[in-house]
Design an enzyme around this catalytic site. Structure first.
Site, PDB file in Angstrom:
ATOM      1  CG  ASP A  13      -1.820  -1.437   1.231  1.00  0.00           C
ATOM      2  OD1 ASP A  13      -2.323  -1.767   0.249  1.00  0.00           O
ATOM      3  OD2 ASP A  13      -1.843  -1.826   2.603  1.00  0.00           O
ATOM      4  CD  GLU A  14       4.902  -0.501  -0.291  1.00  0.00           C
ATOM      5  OE1 GLU A  14       4.003  -0.551  -1.300  1.00  0.00           O
ATOM      6  OE2 GLU A  14       5.307  -1.462   0.391  1.00  0.00           O
ATOM      7  CE  LYS A  16       3.106  -2.415  -4.679  1.00  0.00           C
ATOM      8  NZ  LYS A  16       2.726  -2.104  -3.265  1.00  0.00           N
ATOM      9  N   GLY A  40      -4.467  -4.106  -4.547  1.00  0.00           N
ATOM     10  CA  GLY A  40      -5.364  -3.335  -5.373  1.00  0.00           C
ATOM     11  C   GLY A  40      -4.723  -2.080  -5.309  1.00  0.00           C
ATOM     12  CG  HIS A  41      -1.794  -0.726  -8.254  1.00  0.00           C
ATOM     13  ND1 HIS A  41      -1.075  -0.574  -7.268  1.00  0.00           N
ATOM     14  CD2 HIS A  41      -1.158  -1.793  -8.923  1.00  0.00           C
ATOM     15  CE1 HIS A  41      -0.100  -1.287  -7.173  1.00  0.00           C
ATOM     16  NE2 HIS A  41       0.150  -1.959  -8.438  1.00  0.00           N
ATOM     17  CD  GLN A 223       0.643  -8.740  -2.257  1.00  0.00           C
ATOM     18  OE1 GLN A 223       1.438  -9.422  -2.882  1.00  0.00           O
ATOM     19  NE2 GLN A 223      -1.085  -8.965  -2.527  1.00  0.00           N
ATOM     20  CB  THR A 299      -8.668  -5.204  -1.950  1.00  0.00           C
ATOM     21  OG1 THR A 299      -7.788  -4.887  -3.014  1.00  0.00           O
ATOM     22  CG2 THR A 299      -9.607  -6.604  -2.287  1.00  0.00           C
ATOM     23  CG  LEU A 331       6.921  14.757   2.171  1.00  0.00           C
ATOM     24  CD1 LEU A 331       7.899  13.967   3.189  1.00  0.00           C
ATOM     25  CD2 LEU A 331       7.961  15.651   1.434  1.00  0.00           C
TER      26      LEU A 331
HETATM   27  P1  GDP Z   1      -0.476   0.546  -3.834  1.00  0.00           P
HETATM   28  O1  GDP Z   1      -1.253  -0.608  -3.880  1.00  0.00           O
HETATM   29  O2  GDP Z   1       0.713   0.487  -3.414  1.00  0.00           O
HETATM   30  O3  GDP Z   1      -0.739   1.461  -4.924  1.00  0.00           O
HETATM   31  O4  GDP Z   1      -1.246   1.596  -2.848  1.00  0.00           O
HETATM   32  P2  GDP Z   1      -2.819   1.828  -2.712  1.00  0.00           P
HETATM   33  O5  GDP Z   1      -3.442   1.971  -4.063  1.00  0.00           O
HETATM   34  O6  GDP Z   1      -3.704   1.065  -1.758  1.00  0.00           O
HETATM   35  O7  GDP Z   1      -2.775   3.193  -2.088  1.00  0.00           O
HETATM   36  C1  GDP Z   1      -2.425   4.543  -2.654  1.00  0.00           C
HETATM   37  C2  GDP Z   1      -3.343   5.531  -2.286  1.00  0.00           C
HETATM   38  O8  GDP Z   1      -2.645   6.598  -1.818  1.00  0.00           O
HETATM   39  C3  GDP Z   1      -4.114   5.884  -3.330  1.00  0.00           C
HETATM   40  O9  GDP Z   1      -5.491   6.370  -2.922  1.00  0.00           O
HETATM   41  C4  GDP Z   1      -3.311   7.035  -4.026  1.00  0.00           C
HETATM   42  O10 GDP Z   1      -4.447   7.884  -4.621  1.00  0.00           O
HETATM   43  C5  GDP Z   1      -2.888   7.747  -2.636  1.00  0.00           C
HETATM   44  N1  GDP Z   1      -1.429   8.286  -2.970  1.00  0.00           N
HETATM   45  C6  GDP Z   1      -0.643   7.980  -3.774  1.00  0.00           C
HETATM   46  N2  GDP Z   1       0.391   8.787  -3.645  1.00  0.00           N
HETATM   47  C7  GDP Z   1       0.027   9.753  -2.883  1.00  0.00           C
HETATM   48  C8  GDP Z   1       0.471  10.997  -2.434  1.00  0.00           C
HETATM   49  O11 GDP Z   1       1.768  11.197  -2.678  1.00  0.00           O
HETATM   50  N3  GDP Z   1      -0.129  11.687  -1.540  1.00  0.00           N
HETATM   51  C9  GDP Z   1      -1.159  11.197  -1.012  1.00  0.00           C
HETATM   52  N4  GDP Z   1      -2.036  12.130  -0.180  1.00  0.00           N
HETATM   53  N5  GDP Z   1      -1.866  10.294  -1.422  1.00  0.00           N
HETATM   54  C10 GDP Z   1      -1.361   9.252  -2.510  1.00  0.00           C
END
Ligand code: GDP
Length: 432
Positions: A13-14, A16, A40-41, A223, A299, A331
């Protein structure tokens, strides 16, 4: 031209999805190499939100070949739903390619996943109960069902009968679940087979040819590092290998084909499910970080546990993935905190301190974070257009991370939108 791996450097959930999405624009082929629909992205594009579980986010760009590699496990119903959802919104899926060697999540996997978690009670792993772990377990046990199996009705029925002879015993005797009927399931699977057939391909060959032709290939892990089955915080891990090395097995190319490994880490840490978490925030700051960061699962909607940035764990991610650069996301979420603790070392039960991730689980379970508190910048980052325009203290925060890890931070996320990423150079070369 390079092959780049993108890997989560924490517990998943970073963010990505957004980074992959940005790099996908400059790639020709985008591949998922492991995991299933537990990943889930969320991609926000022009105010529209896309939630993808199986399909690489490169699908949002016309002409990008998107590969679901052999290392993935696929829920066929979910995949069909995802394809339909994209098509309905005018996103063509003709360039999607699914490895015939990828394993399928069957209804018995879902039933067993839910039942085992219930039985584990307090010891439960916190799985998403989507059958992913049981599907990977059957793959290792050589009784899995692969994508190519469902394309042949005769093979499909044989495989179902073999699998169900064992699985029905488990369902009935261990989980008090009614047995599943092979014929009925096979009929249902044939409907999916008809829908998925056009997408099935030899994706190892496809990616190898793309690399030979000098095309840019992006390999996307789901993940994160600490959820890796072999190197993560076992048993609170996922059932596959997210780390960069697994990109080669999951897609079917050799390790010598990988040129760059980009890690993605939040400016803080989150963790879903059970397991030790040294920098987990206690007190009201926990809810603040969670709410500002919208830390709820894509998800599952599950609340994520939130912690301060952990450089010990990130140093481990640099090591096991061989990171060549790092993207720091979210950030902006830290903008309203006057003080930002950053974990620089762990204090172990014997009183010693270490800045390396403990090799022994008991040391990790009892590790206490040693914090260095950095000053917050206390101003929004909405208008910041470049890394050098970041408030001084925000820049220092990022520089502190980069120096501590000895890795370049080449991207910084300042908001959920796609354009809210600051980069040190052109995106096309950013992962180097
Ligand atoms: P992933 O599976 O690693 O892509 O992570 P998730 O999709 O679960 O979570 C990413 C969430 O963080 C999404 O809702 C993005 O829109 C949000 N997001 C991504 N980058 C940033 C950021 O730099 N700042 C903020 N506030 N939200 C972000």
């Amino acid at each position: 031209m390079p092959a780049t791996v993108i890997v989560g450097a924490q517990w998943g959930d970073e963010g990505k999805g957004k980074i992959v999405d940005l790099l996908a624009e400059h790639s020709d082929v985008v591949c998922r190499y492991q995991g299933g629909p537990n990943a889930g992205h969320t991609i926000v594009r022009d105010g529209e939100t896309f939630k993808l579980h199986h399909i690489p986010s490169g699908i949002l760009y016309p002409g990008r070949i998107c590969v679901v590699g052999a290392g993935c496990v696929i829920d066929p119903g979910q995949l069909v739903k995802e394809i339909d959802g994209l098509e309905e919104r005018g996103i063509p899926t003709g360039d999607l390619r699914i490895s015939g060697n990828a394993h399928l999540i069957m209804p018995w996997h879902v039933a067993i996943d839910a039942a085992s978690e219930r039985r584990l009670g307090k010891l439960q792993i916190g799985t998403t109960r989507r059958g992913i772990g049981p599907a990977y377990a059957d793959k290792a046990a050589r009784i899995g069902i692969r994508v190519q199996d469902i394309l042949d009705p005769k093979i499909l029925r044989q495989k179902f009968e073999t699998a169900l002879a064992e699985k029905n015993l488990e369902l009935e005797r261990l989980h008090d679940h009614p047995p599943l009927e092979a014929e009925e399931l096979a009929d249902r699977m044939e409907e999916y087979a008809d829908r998925l057939r056009p997408y099935v391909d030899d994706t190892s060959l496809l990616v190898d040819r793309a690399l030979r032709d000098g095309r840019r290939v992006l390999l996307e892990g789901a993940q994160g590092t600490l959820l890796d089955l072999d190197h993560g915080t076992y048993p609170f891990v996922t059932s596959s290998n997210p780390i960069a090395g697994a990109a080669t097995t999951g897609v079917g190319i050799g390790p010598t084909r990988i040129d760059r490994v980009l890690g993605v880490a939040k400016a803080y840490v989150t963790r879903v499910g059970e397991g030790p978490f040294p920098t987990e925030i206690a007190g009201p700051d926990h809810a603040r970080v969670r709410d500002i960061g919208a830390e709820f699962g894509t998800t599952t909607g599950r609340e994520r546990r939130c912690g301060w940035l952990d450089l010990v764990a990130l140093r481990f991610a640099v090591r096991v993935n061989g990171l060549t650069s790092l993207a720091v996301t979210k950030l902006d979420v830290l903008s309203s905190f006057a003080e930002l603790p950053v974990c620089v070392a762990y204090r172990l039960p014997d009183g010693s301190e270490t800045d390396e991730f403990p090799g022994h689980q008991s040391d990790f379970h009892h590790a206490r974070p040693v914090y260095r508190t950095l000053p917050g910048w206390l101003e929004p980052l909405d208008e910041v257009a470049g890394l050098d325009e970041l408030p001084e203290r925000a820049r220092s925060y990022v520089a502190f991370v980069s120096e501590a890890l000895d890795v370049e931070v080449c991207m910084v996320g300042t908001g959920p939108d796609r354009d809210r990423v600051l980069t040190s150079r052109a995106i096309a070369s950013v992962a180097g």
